[in-house]
Every structure is written in structure tokens, then in C-alpha cells.
Design an enzyme around this catalytic site. Sequence first.
Site, PDB file in Angstrom:
ATOM      1  N   ASP A   1      -0.958  14.992  15.099  1.00 27.87           N
ATOM      2  CA  ASP A   1       0.227  16.122  15.405  1.00 27.87           C
ATOM      3  C   ASP A   1      -0.201  17.552  15.479  1.00 27.87           C
ATOM      4  OD1 ASP A   1       2.456  14.385  16.022  1.00 27.87           O
ATOM      5  OD2 ASP A   1       3.136  14.261  13.837  1.00 27.87           O
TER       6      ASP A   1
ATOM      7  N   HIS B   1       3.925  -0.913   3.630  1.00 28.38           N
ATOM      8  CA  HIS B   1       3.176   0.400   3.701  1.00 28.38           C
ATOM      9  C   HIS B   1       4.222   1.133   3.271  1.00 28.38           C
ATOM     10  CE1 HIS B   1      -0.072   3.245   4.039  1.00 28.38           C
ATOM     11  NE2 HIS B   1       0.733   4.023   4.822  1.00 28.38           N
TER      12      HIS B   1
ATOM     13  N   PHE C   1      13.777  14.179  10.026  1.00 26.30           N
ATOM     14  CA  PHE C   1      12.638  13.474  10.532  1.00 26.30           C
ATOM     15  C   PHE C   1      12.733  12.460  11.598  1.00 26.30           C
ATOM     16  CE2 PHE C   1       8.615  11.205   8.525  1.00 26.30           C
ATOM     17  CZ  PHE C   1       7.758  11.970   9.371  1.00 26.30           C
TER      18      PHE C   1
ATOM     19  N   SER D   1       0.822  -1.118  -0.070  1.00 25.44           N
ATOM     20  CA  SER D   1      -0.085   0.018   0.031  1.00 25.44           C
ATOM     21  C   SER D   1       0.940   1.319  -0.233  1.00 25.44           C
ATOM     22  CB  SER D   1      -0.941   0.046   1.230  1.00 25.44           C
ATOM     23  OG  SER D   1      -0.276  -0.200   2.246  1.00 25.44           O
TER      24      SER D   1
ATOM     25  N   GLU E   1       1.460   5.587   0.792  1.00 21.73           N
ATOM     26  CA  GLU E   1       0.878   6.760   1.522  1.00 21.73           C
ATOM     27  C   GLU E   1       1.225   8.023   0.473  1.00 21.73           C
ATOM     28  OE1 GLU E   1       1.267   7.777   5.650  1.00 21.73           O
ATOM     29  OE2 GLU E   1       2.445   9.397   4.886  1.00 21.73           O
TER      30      GLU E   1
HETATM   31  P1  FAD Z   1      -1.837   7.626  19.785  1.00 19.25           P
HETATM   32  O1  FAD Z   1      -1.272   6.226  19.425  1.00 19.25           O
HETATM   33  O2  FAD Z   1      -3.062   7.686  20.246  1.00 19.25           O
HETATM   34  O3  FAD Z   1      -0.729   8.232  20.869  1.00 19.25           O
HETATM   35  C1  FAD Z   1       0.592   8.247  20.705  1.00 19.25           C
HETATM   36  C2  FAD Z   1       1.205   7.481  22.003  1.00 19.25           C
HETATM   37  O4  FAD Z   1       0.934   8.449  23.193  1.00 19.25           O
HETATM   38  C3  FAD Z   1       0.598   6.321  22.101  1.00 19.25           C
HETATM   39  O5  FAD Z   1       1.323   5.188  21.684  1.00 19.25           O
HETATM   40  C4  FAD Z   1       0.683   6.272  23.663  1.00 19.25           C
HETATM   41  O6  FAD Z   1       1.755   5.641  24.101  1.00 19.25           O
HETATM   42  C5  FAD Z   1       0.403   7.627  24.338  1.00 19.25           C
HETATM   43  N1  FAD Z   1      -0.782   8.045  24.515  1.00 19.25           N
HETATM   44  C6  FAD Z   1      -1.724   8.949  24.011  1.00 19.25           C
HETATM   45  N2  FAD Z   1      -2.834   9.099  24.550  1.00 19.25           N
HETATM   46  C7  FAD Z   1      -2.694   8.284  25.520  1.00 19.25           C
HETATM   47  C8  FAD Z   1      -3.774   8.093  26.611  1.00 19.25           C
HETATM   48  N3  FAD Z   1      -4.921   8.708  26.801  1.00 19.25           N
HETATM   49  N4  FAD Z   1      -3.336   7.083  27.526  1.00 19.25           N
HETATM   50  C9  FAD Z   1      -2.127   6.444  27.656  1.00 19.25           C
HETATM   51  N5  FAD Z   1      -1.231   6.581  26.519  1.00 19.25           N
HETATM   52  C10 FAD Z   1      -1.532   7.671  25.647  1.00 19.25           C
HETATM   53  N6  FAD Z   1      -0.305  13.047  11.883  1.00 19.25           N
HETATM   54  C11 FAD Z   1      -1.063  13.736  11.336  1.00 19.25           C
HETATM   55  O7  FAD Z   1      -1.141  14.899  11.863  1.00 19.25           O
HETATM   56  N7  FAD Z   1      -1.593  13.620   9.955  1.00 19.25           N
HETATM   57  C12 FAD Z   1      -1.663  12.195   9.341  1.00 19.25           C
HETATM   58  O8  FAD Z   1      -1.939  12.192   8.240  1.00 19.25           O
HETATM   59  C13 FAD Z   1      -0.701  11.208  10.085  1.00 19.25           C
HETATM   60  N8  FAD Z   1      -0.507  10.055   9.312  1.00 19.25           N
HETATM   61  C14 FAD Z   1       0.120   9.355   9.971  1.00 19.25           C
HETATM   62  C15 FAD Z   1       0.287   7.887   9.624  1.00 19.25           C
HETATM   63  C16 FAD Z   1       0.957   6.904  10.372  1.00 19.25           C
HETATM   64  C17 FAD Z   1       0.854   5.230   9.910  1.00 19.25           C
HETATM   65  C18 FAD Z   1       1.713   7.038  11.583  1.00 19.25           C
HETATM   66  C19 FAD Z   1       2.361   5.981  12.310  1.00 19.25           C
HETATM   67  C20 FAD Z   1       1.466   8.382  12.094  1.00 19.25           C
HETATM   68  C21 FAD Z   1       1.051   9.282  11.498  1.00 19.25           C
HETATM   69  N9  FAD Z   1       0.829  10.816  11.810  1.00 19.25           N
HETATM   70  C22 FAD Z   1      -0.100  11.707  11.236  1.00 19.25           C
HETATM   71  C23 FAD Z   1       1.584  11.011  12.896  1.00 19.25           C
HETATM   72  C24 FAD Z   1       0.784  10.985  14.331  1.00 19.25           C
HETATM   73  O9  FAD Z   1      -0.130  11.751  14.348  1.00 19.25           O
HETATM   74  C25 FAD Z   1       1.661  11.285  15.364  1.00 19.25           C
HETATM   75  O10 FAD Z   1       2.627  10.528  15.681  1.00 19.25           O
HETATM   76  C26 FAD Z   1       0.738  11.661  16.878  1.00 19.25           C
HETATM   77  O11 FAD Z   1       1.809  12.340  17.692  1.00 19.25           O
HETATM   78  C27 FAD Z   1       0.280  10.366  17.407  1.00 19.25           C
HETATM   79  O12 FAD Z   1      -1.015   9.995  16.763  1.00 19.25           O
HETATM   80  P2  FAD Z   1      -1.508   8.518  16.937  1.00 19.25           P
HETATM   81  O13 FAD Z   1      -2.948   8.349  16.543  1.00 19.25           O
HETATM   82  O14 FAD Z   1      -0.563   7.524  16.537  1.00 19.25           O
HETATM   83  O15 FAD Z   1      -1.516   8.643  18.573  1.00 19.25           O
END
Ligand code: FAD
Length: 288
Positions: free
Chosen positions: A101, A259, A210, A7, A9
Site C-alpha cells: 500500500d 491465518h 478498515f 498461523s 500475523e
Molecule cells: P497485487 O495482488 O499484486 O495487486 C492487487 C490487485 O490489483 C490484484 O488483485 C489485481 O487485481 C490488480 N493488479 C495489480 N497489478 C496488476 C497488473 N500488473 N495487471 C493486472 N492487475 C493488476 N500492505 C503493506 O503495505 N504491508 C504489509 O505487510 C501487508 N501485508 C498484507 C498481508 C496480506 C495477507 C494481505 C492480503 C494484504 C497485505 N497488505 C500489506 C496489503 C497489500 O499491500 C494491499 O492490498 C495492496 O494494495 C496490494 O498488494 P498485493 O501484493 O496483494 O497486490
Amino acid sequence: MTLPEISFEFFPPRDLEASFRLWDTVQVLAPLAPRFVSVTYGAGGTTRDLTRDAVATLHKHSGLTVAAHLTCVNATRDETLAIAQGFAEAGVRDIVALRGDPPKGETGFTQYPGGFADSCELIAALKDAGPFTIRVGAYPEAHPEAADAQADVDWLKRKIDAGASEALTQFFFDPETFFRFRDRCEKAGIDAPIVPGILPIENWKGVRRFAERCGTSVPAALDEAFAAAERDDRQDLLATAICTELCSDLLDGGVDKLHFYTMNRPELTRDVCHALGVTPKASLENVA
Ligand code: FAD
């Protein structure tokens, strides 16, 4: 050898020239028959409309399954769910659900007034909202904000339990990093597929910066290798070799899905896929 499922991105284009570049990228990579292609959502929700338009256009014209990234940043729950509803109305049922982020200049995530507190809340709401296939992010070297590696895996388990069916990982350079992470996930009872995120190295200095921001370890040998390759103007060759070796090691270790973070530049990704045996011909034979 069984060919991996792949896949890609992309990020949404900001101007006409970038739109042509994205379309060229899609033209080059579509014949490799990806499982899906995904379109990112800018940090801080900055590309909301661009993401929506790119997703809708790719869905309508590329013939590929398109996944829209969606984050919790800078929007109320209703606004975020309305965006998801818009994707569904455009025929897009695949979502990469992320906390997101913060915008440039801000350091940490802060919950928007009336917005989702974290990715689990978003995933659960999407699950309730409609028939979405939900993918999430995963962090083989732990997310920089995680308390520790185990807490990070526990959180991933909660995201899967909330309704996600697959995780796409942050990029990494050492296959062992992925294998150790996969073991931790298995031990934590995560049975959803964990798909390695692969970043072909277009520009070593940029990738290095990065990697530092993401907490991705950089093998020291890569600095030297790219310095030498730059002197001989052979960076592309080195990047293709390094990425192909990483993917090949992952496949040898039982991985069956990859991916690719294409950065809207198709050549390296295409060359690596070809080296792995994923070619337009092989893709056609797989379908037949
Ligand atoms: P989560 O997994 O929800 O949180 C990140 C970490 O913080 C967790 O692993 C956990 O350890 C901790 N955490 C968070 N909340 C809690 C809680 N309530 N309790 C306990 N621990 C917690 N960013 C963008 O802005 N746009 C995008 O399109 C984008 N695409 C991405 C695609 C992929 C495949 C990946 C891996 C990342 C992408 N990101 C993107 C980056 C991502 O938004 C950041 O890494 C962000 O800081 C974390 O998002 P997440 O949903 O993975 O977070």
C-alpha cells in the site's frame, strides 16, 4: 475433527511498550504451535527497519518459523532484494511478497524509480534470488483496484505461477464469500493452498472503517449486535462467538489452515483457537 493448522500475523513494534506487548502476544500464542508467524511491512515501506529487527528477534528468540512481509513500495529493486537477502542471512526464508500500500495520504501505487512494477516482478525476483518460501495476498471480494473478480483471480494465478506457494486472504465475514472465491481459484487452475485470513474483532468501529477501505462486505446484523454488546459490555464474548463460528464454518467446508490477524493482541485469537480445539495440550499431542 482434524485440528486446523494456524498461523499468526503481527506488526512490528514502534516503541518499548509496544515491544513488550508483541513479546507478550508471542508468549500467549506460541504454545498453540503455529505453522509460522508473520511480521508486516508498514504502508509505504515505513517500518522497514522495525520489520527487519522484529523478524530477526522473533526468529532468534521465539523458536517459531517467522515470515517477513516485503513490499515493492518506495525502494529500488536492488534495495528490496538486499532486504530479502538480509532476511535470508538472519535465517529467515519465508516471505510474504506484496505490491504494498502507498504511504498515508497517497491514493494509488506508483512504481518507484528503479523499483518493481508489481508483485509478480517481486515474486519472480525472489524466486531467482534464493530458496525462499513465498506467500502472497489474495482477495475473496476482489482487490479494490481489480477490473473485476475474474481479473483478480487471473492475477492471483500469475502470482502463483511466478513462484508463490500459498496465498493468504484478506479478511471477510461470510464463509460463503471464501467458498465462492476458492471455487473461482480452482476453476482458474490455482492449486496452491488458499488460506483464509481471519480478523478477530477487537474494536468494531475500527474494524468497520478498515473493512470499508478494503472493500470487505459487512453484514448489517453485525452493527446491531455490536451496539447491543457494547451496552452490556460484552463485546469480547460476541467477538469470540462470531469469529469461532466463522472459523468453524470454514473448517466444515474443508478448510484446514487459518491465518489470524492478531493486531498484537493475543486474547481473542487464543480464545477462538481454544474454542476450535487448538490448545497447547492438543498441539503437543499433534507433535508427539
Ligand atoms: P497485487 O495482488 O499484486 O495487486 C492487487 C490487485 O490489483 C490484484 O488483485 C489485481 O487485481 C490488480 N493488479 C495489480 N497489478 C496488476 C497488473 N500488473 N495487471 C493486472 N492487475 C493488476 N500492505 C503493506 O503495505 N504491508 C504489509 O505487510 C501487508 N501485508 C498484507 C498481508 C496480506 C495477507 C494481505 C492480503 C494484504 C497485505 N497488505 C500489506 C496489503 C497489500 O499491500 C494491499 O492490498 C495492496 O494494495 C496490494 O498488494 P498485493 O501484493 O496483494 O497486490
